[in-house]
Enzyme design. Sequence first.
Site, PDB file in Angstrom:
ATOM      1  N   ASP A  63      -1.452  -0.515   2.186  1.00  0.00           N
ATOM      2  CA  ASP A  63      -0.070  -0.489   2.674  1.00  0.00           C
ATOM      3  C   ASP A  63       0.037  -1.419   3.871  1.00  0.00           C
ATOM      4  O   ASP A  63      -0.934  -1.601   4.602  1.00  0.00           O
ATOM      5  CB  ASP A  63       0.271   0.954   3.101  1.00  0.00           C
ATOM      6  CG  ASP A  63       1.758   1.158   3.195  1.00  0.00           C
ATOM      7  OD1 ASP A  63       2.518   0.318   2.693  1.00  0.00           O
ATOM      8  OD2 ASP A  63       2.174   2.166   3.802  1.00  0.00           O
TER       9      ASP A  63
HETATM   10  C1  LIG Z   1      -9.446  -6.124  -6.643  1.00  0.00           C
HETATM   11  C2  LIG Z   1      -8.539  -5.553  -5.633  1.00  0.00           C
HETATM   12  C3  LIG Z   1      -8.863  -4.228  -5.058  1.00  0.00           C
HETATM   13  C4  LIG Z   1      -7.478  -6.263  -5.266  1.00  0.00           C
HETATM   14  C5  LIG Z   1      -6.529  -5.795  -4.264  1.00  0.00           C
HETATM   15  C6  LIG Z   1      -5.281  -6.599  -4.328  1.00  0.00           C
HETATM   16  C7  LIG Z   1      -4.332  -6.072  -3.300  1.00  0.00           C
HETATM   17  C8  LIG Z   1      -4.448  -6.605  -1.921  1.00  0.00           C
HETATM   18  C9  LIG Z   1      -3.431  -5.127  -3.643  1.00  0.00           C
HETATM   19  C10 LIG Z   1      -2.469  -4.521  -2.680  1.00  0.00           C
HETATM   20  C11 LIG Z   1      -1.063  -4.579  -3.226  1.00  0.00           C
HETATM   21  C12 LIG Z   1      -0.090  -3.742  -2.484  1.00  0.00           C
HETATM   22  C13 LIG Z   1       0.990  -3.169  -3.296  1.00  0.00           C
HETATM   23  C14 LIG Z   1      -0.251  -3.502  -1.163  1.00  0.00           C
HETATM   24  C15 LIG Z   1       0.655  -2.654  -0.366  1.00  0.00           C
HETATM   25  O1  LIG Z   1       1.189  -3.378   0.712  1.00  0.00           O
HETATM   26  P1  LIG Z   1       2.724  -3.665   0.703  1.00  0.00           P
HETATM   27  O2  LIG Z   1       2.953  -4.916  -0.086  1.00  0.00           O
HETATM   28  O3  LIG Z   1       3.443  -2.456   0.197  1.00  0.00           O
HETATM   29  O4  LIG Z   1       3.034  -3.925   2.188  1.00  0.00           O
HETATM   30  P2  LIG Z   1       4.281  -3.337   2.998  1.00  0.00           P
HETATM   31  O5  LIG Z   1       4.020  -1.881   3.124  1.00  0.00           O
HETATM   32  O6  LIG Z   1       4.195  -4.070   4.299  1.00  0.00           O
HETATM   33  O7  LIG Z   1       5.521  -3.672   2.210  1.00  0.00           O
END
Ligand SMILES: CC(C)=CCC/C(C)=C/CC/C(C)=C/COP(=O)(O)OP(=O)(O)O
Length: 313
Positions: free
Chosen positions: A48
């Site tokens: 997150d």
């Molecule tokens: C192989 C592997 C484990 C890969 C991981 C890839 C990766 C970084 C996935 C996270 C995607 C995600 C929805 C993150 C949440 O932050 P957000 O986008 O919701 O951020 P916010 O809360 O600031 O909106």
Amino acid sequence: MEEADSKTFSPLSYFISLYSAVCGYFRHLLLRILAVGPVPQHIAIIMDGNRRYADRSHIDRTRGHLYGYDRLISTLERCSELGVKYVTVYAFSIDNFMRPADEVQALMNLMEEKLDDICNSYRLTKQYGVRVQILGELSLLPSNVRAAAERAMAATRQNSSVVLNICLAYTSTAEMVHSIQEIRDKFLATLSEAVPTGSACLCSSKSEAENRSGRTGARNGYSHGSEFCVMSSNTSLQSEACEGYSTLCSQRRQQNGENGFVHDMVAGVNFREVDGKSGQERQNGLMTEGGEDNDRFPVTGVAKEFLSCSPKG
Ligand SMILES: CC(C)=CCC/C(C)=C/CC/C(C)=C/COP(=O)(O)OP(=O)(O)O
């Protein structure tokens, strides 16, 4: 040669490597101290804040996700050093597919790249002995990511020091519904084997046929036929369910009116398998759990979410 050496040496790089060696030493010391106390077997992480971090730092959001991934890996390494056996990360939910197409595409590319990086990392696979498991609806992922997921699982299958569960295209609602459908099908198959067709002690032939064909519940709510079949059988699935889940089952029946008993019972079995707690403990957990994020998170939110959704066949 001498010229090349004098070019690479600088007081700054010397200071940086000295600083990181000292930090590494203290981190190692700290982990040794922490490892003396109780260490959880399973740590679950919700990714997150990657985009917020990127926006605040004025960098591209994809880079924010990349930094988030790097953090995850260093956390995994620290967990492994502490002796944690399972790290579960909620990396991408089914709802996340609704994000803008370019962001989803960038995330899928990142997943593919990083899953392959994990397989090719000597440090993770050999030094830390990480085993990768991918949980979720793999069929929803693009074929290249699915293939990378399969590669990562196959390449690390023999490892056992620490298991990294990566939840991709996952929500606990989908998981619960599928597991309930699967258990229902198994249960109904058992039922049809255990009970002679047409037996006078059983439910009416009509409701029996309906159960066998996999309906969500008995058409007439709590028909005697349906409840009798469930309660009187000796199959282990049924008796497990009846043994400690009667409170849960009856609460569920009251809540859902005419949803079938078969499903209430199956849910009880599944809760027990999820975390090994008794029905009453599980219920207590349900009442006290809170927080938006928990709603869709594996294990903690599973039971709560199940109670708020009606299983459909
Ligand atoms: C192989 C592997 C484990 C890969 C991981 C890839 C990766 C970084 C996935 C996270 C995607 C995600 C929805 C993150 C949440 O932050 P957000 O986008 O919701 O951020 P916010 O809360 O600031 O909106």
